[in-house]
Structures are given as structure tokens and as C-alpha cells.
Design a protein around this motif. Structure first.
Motif, short mmCIF file in Angstrom:
data_model
loop_
_atom_site.label_atom_id
_atom_site.label_comp_id
_atom_site.label_asym_id
_atom_site.label_seq_id
_atom_site.Cartn_x
_atom_site.Cartn_y
_atom_site.Cartn_z
N ASN A 112 47.19 -13.28 20.36
CA ASN A 112 47.99 -12.50 21.29
C ASN A 112 47.06 -12.15 22.44
O ASN A 112 46.52 -11.07 22.51
N ASN A 113 46.78 -13.14 23.32
CA ASN A 113 45.78 -12.88 24.35
C ASN A 113 46.09 -13.65 25.61
O ASN A 113 47.19 -14.21 25.75
N TYR A 114 45.14 -13.66 26.53
CA TYR A 114 45.37 -14.19 27.88
C TYR A 114 45.55 -15.69 27.89
O TYR A 114 46.06 -16.25 28.84
N ALA A 115 45.06 -16.37 26.86
CA ALA A 115 44.92 -17.82 26.97
C ALA A 115 46.06 -18.59 26.34
O ALA A 115 46.25 -19.75 26.66
N GLN A 118 52.84 -17.32 24.61
CA GLN A 118 53.43 -16.64 23.46
C GLN A 118 54.74 -17.30 23.08
O GLN A 118 55.81 -16.81 23.35
N GLU A 122 58.90 -20.47 26.16
CA GLU A 122 58.77 -20.02 27.54
C GLU A 122 58.87 -21.19 28.50
O GLU A 122 59.14 -20.99 29.68
N LEU B 146 42.54 -7.96 27.63
CA LEU B 146 42.79 -9.00 26.64
C LEU B 146 44.05 -9.78 26.97
O LEU B 146 44.19 -10.94 26.64
N GLY B 147 45.00 -9.14 27.64
CA GLY B 147 46.20 -9.86 28.06
C GLY B 147 47.19 -10.05 26.94
O GLY B 147 47.87 -11.05 26.87
N TYR B 148 47.28 -9.10 26.05
CA TYR B 148 48.18 -9.33 24.93
C TYR B 148 49.59 -8.91 25.28
O TYR B 148 49.83 -8.16 26.21
N GLU B 149 50.51 -9.43 24.48
CA GLU B 149 51.92 -9.15 24.69
C GLU B 149 52.33 -8.09 23.69
O GLU B 149 51.93 -8.11 22.54
N LYS B 164 61.15 -11.32 28.69
CA LYS B 164 60.47 -12.55 28.27
C LYS B 164 61.01 -13.75 29.03
O LYS B 164 62.21 -13.90 29.18
N LYS C 68 37.02 -13.60 22.62
CA LYS C 68 37.43 -12.31 23.15
C LYS C 68 38.39 -11.62 22.20
O LYS C 68 38.38 -10.41 22.07
N ALA C 72 38.31 -7.66 19.70
CA ALA C 72 39.29 -6.58 19.66
C ALA C 72 39.71 -6.25 18.23
O ALA C 72 40.52 -5.36 18.03
#
Lengths: 161, 169, 409
Positions: A112-115, A118, A122, B146-149, B164, C68, C72
């Protein structure tokens, strides 16, 4: 009454055109090789001899999108890969279906991150989601059979133009 | 410290004037940024033919030094392991490249540029390697989110569903 | 959504030769989706007819941000992400992580757990080499090898599933030992493997080793000298096939490897055929190690008693107050590792897999960096592929044995 009996005895089967087309589509659906990460290894295991997917019509995996009608997105889709995925989906001829195999393709999975995108829905519309990390080959085959049921229930009016 | 490693460390200490520290069996020398090329050349001449690892740590919010670049060398012939640490400031961190001494530092330095924003002077091809070419920001820095959803539970399912991006066809 | 990145010749002026800019040679994209690239690897090939003039790899299509993301999570929760790096060597990944954490917090591992770790790691090495053999033979159009190798792999996956419940992402090895003890059927299943697999490897040798087609396609292709290997940071079977006898299991042993008697196969030619022979011999040596380890499997606990870092047995929680408190603290806060850093390296089927772990005294890893072998092994691809045919390039990529999860993390 009489004519059905007679034709049955003579070995003639009657059906609707939609059913015939759906039957032929499901019996030889060729997936596109789109294995990205760990789920790809389980997809290869499902294709191999122990859990044979050829029994269900998926004899070959075509690397070219122009020659396939099913895209099994197996693995995590990163942000760099997403436009490539969309372009390959656009290159597939109609009718086409998408199975999102594994947790990462369905919803982002563990990451669950930037890369990581999700969920692959999409970018492409997904028909069947198969859960698991990675899903067992039997789970993938169950997902494929669910897709077949969906295809067999499709009417011509619902087909995308 | 390993007996074979002792003379190597002493020679490097004498020539470069760096400080030695040993934690949990790993010997590491702290080298200032301007001496790193000379240090790497020395280390290679002393028999450490393999650059095992090259990475960096971000100590934000400390500004000076903010980054520590860590080099790990392995000597195949002598069976020794040695580490170097280079402290860098937070504003425009840059180091001279060592990709002419150890060829695999080429991609490693590109990765550090991509992930941390550390520039390497003299690098033949410094562009992003892991992120897309037009990405902004350096992900492994501590001030990069971190960019999490947000996870969808039943109470916020519908409002997240509206946000979404689903592909319609 | 951004469109596919178009890379023109101008962007790569410094990497391609003069002839590409003049238009004499063709710049071909061997794209991220390709059956022979073993994952999402993009290669930009500069072709003069059928000959590769230069090859520029473009990676990052599987970048997952694992480093990264692990920052966390607490040490215990981050174990889950370690399996997904090099997904063909899941047991080895978490072994490297566990060794790093154990070194950081100074944790002991009981001997029974050490031996079972060795057994599972060697079985995982065998199954990883099976996938390599199957897929690279498939690239050379030997299709039955693919089916045979995956048939063998199913037996090994059955063992992993028997121990941990999962076929691939087992997370069975934890810091301080193992998750739980092996079931009673484990020994019989491993003995069955030891009995039947050597004959299967002989079958593979009979199919491929002296096959004139295999020799034509792989002998003398993609040579790397020992000095070039070391300069590029190449480790693992590629380094050993070029003549350098460096195996971390023998030279910097961990987890009790010094007790086992095995050979490190080396060859001197450094071409694709040599790498094939080295890996095949490594498969035999793995079985030898598993046999020795199984014979000396001691009885005892499989987890350390240090409950500050290792969770206590579930059966104790209902009975003992301290066990309940330790369990509670570990699951809610996690354990605090002392300040400092470690670098541990294990020998994965691809080379040196290293973990750099730094802690600032908190419950989460402050910085974890994975030194993955495929990242450095892939850097040697442009050098190996100068002047070869495109079909040879496919064989060379197969011999490097890259796993893109390893390269991109």
C-alpha cells in the motif's frame, strides 16, 4: 414433439446462436502471457502438467495481444507499468476479458505505497478477481471456470461494440 | 577484528586519515566526501575486487549530515569484508562517481540519485532507473510520504468508492 | 494517466553507437511484455540486421517500494514483505532477514531450527534452479523440460505447504528460529525426494547436456572473464562458471553450513553452457546437503527462549502470565532493537543476497536495504551481448537467471 424426437435420433443438436457462440468462445480461450511477478509462477504451474489448464481450452499462451482473448494480469502492477498494460489491453481484439489474478492485481495486495497501483481495475475493466497471495493453481482454474460461466451467460446485446 | 583485516585498515587509516569503527563484527571506515575516489582506488588495490553493496541512509530531520552513503567491499582472494561510510549534507548532496573503478557502481549510483537525490559528478548516464523518467521527488527520503491508500471499511466504503479511479471500459 | 514513455534516439545519444543516429541500425524495443525476458524487463536493442550492436536494459517496471514500506512496519510485520522480493527464493529471503535481525538484537537460534533452515533453503535452491532450467530450456524451444521441471517442483512445494501452509510465500523462518515445528510426515517426504530426484537430474542431463542443438546454441556464447565478473559485482553461479570459487556458504558460513560436506562446482569457460553445468551440479550438491542435514536432525525446541523478541508458544498463553504479557507487547508495540547497523549476506540461487539493516532504537527498521544479486548480474548483460545474434541474446538472458522482483525490489 415429433420433429425433436426424430432429429435427436438422427444426431442433430439444436441450440440458439448465442449459446453456440458462447460455447465456442469458452472452449478455446487463449490467454495472453502477462505474468509480472510471483503470481506468474503459479500461473506457469497451472499451465504445467500437474494442474493442466489445457483441459479447459487454454492450450497455448500467446505472447502477442493480437492473438489472444483473455488477459490474466498475474502480479503487481507498478506505476511505470500501468500505461504499458493499458496499451496492451487496447491492442487486444474484441471480445476480450480480464482476470485479475492475485491480491496485488485485485486491490494492491500487501503493498500500500507510492509505487504500486492499488488494483488493476484502475486501468482496465476486470471481469473476474481471483484472491490469494499467490492463489493456488486450483484457485486460478476456479477463476477461469467462473469466467466461462459469465461468458456463457452473455447475450449479444451485452457484447461491447 | 579479523587478523588479516588489521594491516589493511591500518594502511587506509594512515593514508586517508579516516576514523575506524567496528560494530557487531563489521569494520567500517568513515571517509570524507572529497576523498572517496582515492579511498576506493586504494581499497581496490589492496585486493577488494568486489563492490558488494552501495546504499544510503537518510537521517532527516538532521540536516548536517543528512545522508550517509555506505559502500561494502568484499575481497574474494583474502576472504575479508570492509565498509566505508561517507557523510553528506542535506542541501545538494553530491559525490564523485566511482563507476570507473567498480563498474557495478554505475547502476547503484543511478539508484541513489533516483531514490535519494544524491548527485554523482562525472557519472556517464545519471538518469532515473527504478521510477518513471518524469517522476518528481525522491521516494526513499524520509520527508517523502509513503503514499498509501486509505483502507475501505464499511463505514467509509461509499465515499472512498466515489474517489477511486475505476476504468469504465 | 500518463502515456507510454516514448524514448527517442536523441535521449540515448550517449549510449547507442553513431550508426543508430544516422539511421543505419535499427533501435528495437524488446518490451516489458515479452515471453523471453523472464519478467518485465525492457531491452532497447540496437540491431544491425540480426546482430546486436548494443543492448540497453530499462528496469523499474516491477518497482514495489519494499524498502520504504518495510520502514513503516514493525520488524515482525515486515517479514511478510520479504518473501515477495525474489519470489523464487522465498525461504532464502526471509533467512537473510532473520539472520540480520538476530545479529542486530543478539538472538540465539536453537540447533534444530538451524538444521531445518538449511534443509528448506537447499530445497528452495533446488526448486529455483528447476524453474531456471525449465524456463531457459523453454526459451531454447525444449518444451518438455518445462513440464518435467514443474512436475518436480510440485513435490517440493508440497513439502513447503506441509510445513507452513503456503506453497510459495511461506514466512516459515522467523527471527529466533522457525514459526513452528515440522510435522511428522516431513522426514518421509524429504527422504522420498532424496531417493527419486538424483535419477531425475540424470534424465535432464541425458536430454540436454550432450544434445547437439543445446551445444550449438549455448557453447561459447556470452563469455565473461573472471575479472569482468568481479568488476561488475556479479556473484553466484555466473561468477563460479567464470572460474572464481566464491560461495558464501563455504567462505563466510552462516546458519551452521560449516558442518556440512559439499563441493562448490566451478568451471572456467564462463559461457552459457558453463553456467548450465554449474547450476546442474549445484542441484546435486543441494541434495547432498539435505541428506546430511536430515541425518543429523537433533531434537529440541525450534524457537529461541528470549521472549523479549520471539513470541512464546500459543499453548503457554493460557497458563503463564509472563507469556501473555510478552505476547501482548510483541503484538502491540513490537520489540525495540538497539541502535546500530548490520550487513549480513547469504548465498541465494542467484548470488549474494545481502541485507543492510539499521536501527535507531525504535520498533521499526530505520533503514533496510536489500543487496539483491540480480541487480548487479543484469549490469553485465550489455557487455555479454555485444555482437551476438538476437537468438543468442535470448539464451544469454536465460543464463543470467534474473528475477525481476530481485532487480526492482
Amino acid at each position: 414433439m415429433g420433429i425433436e424426437q426424430k432429429m435427436g435420433n438422427m444426431g442433430i443438436a439444436t441450440t440458439t446462436l448465442e449459446q453456440a457462440v458462447a460455447w465456442s468462445r469458452t472452449n478455446a480461450m487463449w490467454p495472453m502471457l502477462f505474468g509480472l511477478a510471483c503470481c506468474a509462477i503459479e500461473m506457469m504451474s497451472a499451465q504445467a502438467a500437474h494442474y493442466d489448464m489445457s483441459r479447459f481450452g487454454m492450450e497455448l499462451m500467446r505472447p502477442s495481444p493480437r492473438q489472444s482473448d483473455l488477459m490474466i494480469v498475474a502480479g503487481r502492477v507498478s506505476r511505470k507499468m500501468a500505461p504499458v498494460l493499458r496499451r496492451l489491453y487496447d491492442q487486444m481484439p474484441e471480445p476480450k476479458w480480464v482476470i485479475a489474478m492475485g491480491d496485488c492485481a485485485s486491490c494492491g495486495g500487501v503493498f500500500n505505497n507510492y509505487a504500486i497501483m492499488q488494483g488493476v481495475d484502475e486501468v482496465v475493466p476486470v471481469d473476474v478477481y481471483v484472491a490469494g497471495c499467490p492463489p493456488r493453481p486450483e484457485a486460478l482454474i476456479h477463476g477461469v471456470l467462473t469466467l466461462y460461466e459469465k461468458v456463457q451467460g452473455m447475450k449479444f446485446a451485452e457484447m461491447k461494440k | 577484528m579479523d587478523k588479516k583485516l588489521q594491516p589493511v585498515v591500518e594502511q587506509l587509516e594512515k593514508e586517508l586519515g579516516c576514523t575506524v569503527s567496528e560494530t557487531r563484527g563489521l569494520v567500517s571506515l568513515s571517509v570524507p566526501a572529497e576523498k572517496i575516489v582515492a579511498a576506493c582506488q586504494q581499497v581496490k588495490d589492496l585486493g577488494f575486487a568486489l563492490l558488494s553493496a552501495m546504499t544510503a541512509v537518510d537521517y532527516w530531520p538532521e540536516e548536517n549530515p543528512r545522508f550517509h552513503v555506505i559502500y561494502q567491499f568484499t575481497s574474494v582472494s583474502g576472504n575479508m569484508v570492509l565498509g566505508l561510510r561517507v557523510p553528506l549534507p542535506g542541501l545538494n548532496p553530491s559525490l564523485p562517481t566511482i563507476s570507473h573503478i567498480y563498474r557495478n557502481a554505475n547502476w547503484r549510483e543511478r539508484e541513489l540519485w533516483d531514490m535519494f537525490g544524491i548527485k554523482f559528478q562525472g557519472h556517464p548516464d545519471l538518469r532515473r532507473i527504478l521510477m518513471p523518467a518524469d517522476w518528481e521527488g525522491h521516494p526513499l527520503r524520509k520527508d517523502y510520504p509513503l503514499g498509501y491508500e486509505e483502507p475501505q471499511f464499511t463505514f467509509n466504503f461509499d465515499e472512498i468508492n466515489l474517489r477511486k479511479p475505476y476504468a469504465k471500459e | 494517466m500518463p502515456d507510454v514513455q516514448e524514448i527517442t534516439v536523441d535521449d540515448l545519444k550517449h549510449l547507442v553507437s553513431e550508426r543508430a543516429i544516422q539511421g543505419e541500425t535499427v533501435l528495437l524495443n524488446m518490451g516489458p511484455q515479452h515471453p523471453s525476458t523472464h519478467g518485465v524487463l525492457r531491452l532497447l536493442l540496437e540491431l544491425d540486421g540480426e546482430i546486436v550492436v548494443s543492448c540497453i536494459p530499462d528496469i523499474g517496471f516491477l518497482h514495489t517500494g519494499i524498502e520504504k514500506n518495510m520502514e513503516a512496519k514493525t520488524y515482525q510485520k515486515a517479514e511478510v514483505m520479504t518473501d515477495r522480493l525474489d519470489y523464487l527464493n522465498t525461504v532464502g529471503n526471509i533467512l537473510a532477514y532473520s539472520l540480520a535481525v538476530e545479529k542486530l538484537v543478539d538472538l540465539d537460534v536453537p540447533p534444530r531450527a538451524q538444521v531445518i533452515r538449511v534443509i528448506l533453503t537447499e530445497l528452495q535452491r533446488f526448486s529455483s534452479h528447476l524453474v531456471w532450467l525449465g524456463t531457459s530450456a523453454l526459451d531454447l524451444a525444449a518444451m518438455s523440460m518445462f513440464l518435467y521441471c514443474f512436475r518436480e517442483r510440485e513435490q517440493i512445494l508440497d513439502i513447503l505447504e506441509m510445513c507452513s501452509g503456503q506453497r510459495m510465500m511461506t514466512t516459515y523462518i522467523r527471527p529466533g528460529g522457525l514459526w513452528r515445528d515440522v510435522p511428522v510426515e516431513f522426514e518421509a517426504a524429504v527422504r522420498d525426494i532424496l531417493k527419486t530426484f538424483p535419477r531425475r537430474i540424470d534424465e535432464y542431463e541425458a536430454l540436454l547436456t550432450r544434445n547437439p542443438l543445446m551445444l550449438d546454441r549455448t557453447y561459447g556464447i556470452g563469455k565473461l572473464t573472471a575479472e569482468e565478473c568481479l568488476n561488475f559485482g556479479v556473484t553466484g553461479p555466473m561468477l563460479r562458471a567464470s572460474g572464481v570459487k566464491w560461495d558464501l556458504r563455504k567462505d563466510r558460513p552462516y546458519s551452521g553450513y560449516e558442518q556440512y560436506d559439499f563441493e562448490v562446482p566451478t568451471r572456467s569457460e564462463g559461457d552459457v553452457y558453463a553456467r548450465y553445468l554449474v547450476r546442474l551440479e549445484e542441484m546435486r550438491q543441494s541434495l547432498r546437503i539435505v541428506g546430511q542435514a536430515l541425518n543429523k536432525l537433533p531434537m529440541g525446541a525450534v524457537r529461541s527462549n528470549n521472549f523479549k523478541f520471539v513470541p512464546p508458544q500459543r499453548s503457554e498463553i493460557g497458563v503463564s502470565m509472563e507469556a501473555l504479557i510478552h505476547h501482548f507487547k510483541l503484538w502491540t508495540e513490537g520489540f525495540n532493537a538497539p541502535r546500530g547497523f548490520v550487513y549480513t549476506a547469504v548465498e541465494s540461487p542467484r548470488g549474494e543476497l545481502g541485507v543492510y539493516l539499521e536501527s535507531n532504537g525504535g520498533p521499526k527498521p530505520y533503514r533496510i536495504h536489500w543487496r539483491t544479486p540480480s541487480f548487479d548480474n543484469l549490469q553485465s548483460l550489455p557487455l555479454m551481448s555485444r555482437g551476438v545474434l538476437v537468438a543468442d541474446l535470448v539464451a544469454i538472458i536465460g543464463s543470467v537467471d534474473i528475477v525481476l522482483g530481485d532487480v526492482d525490489r
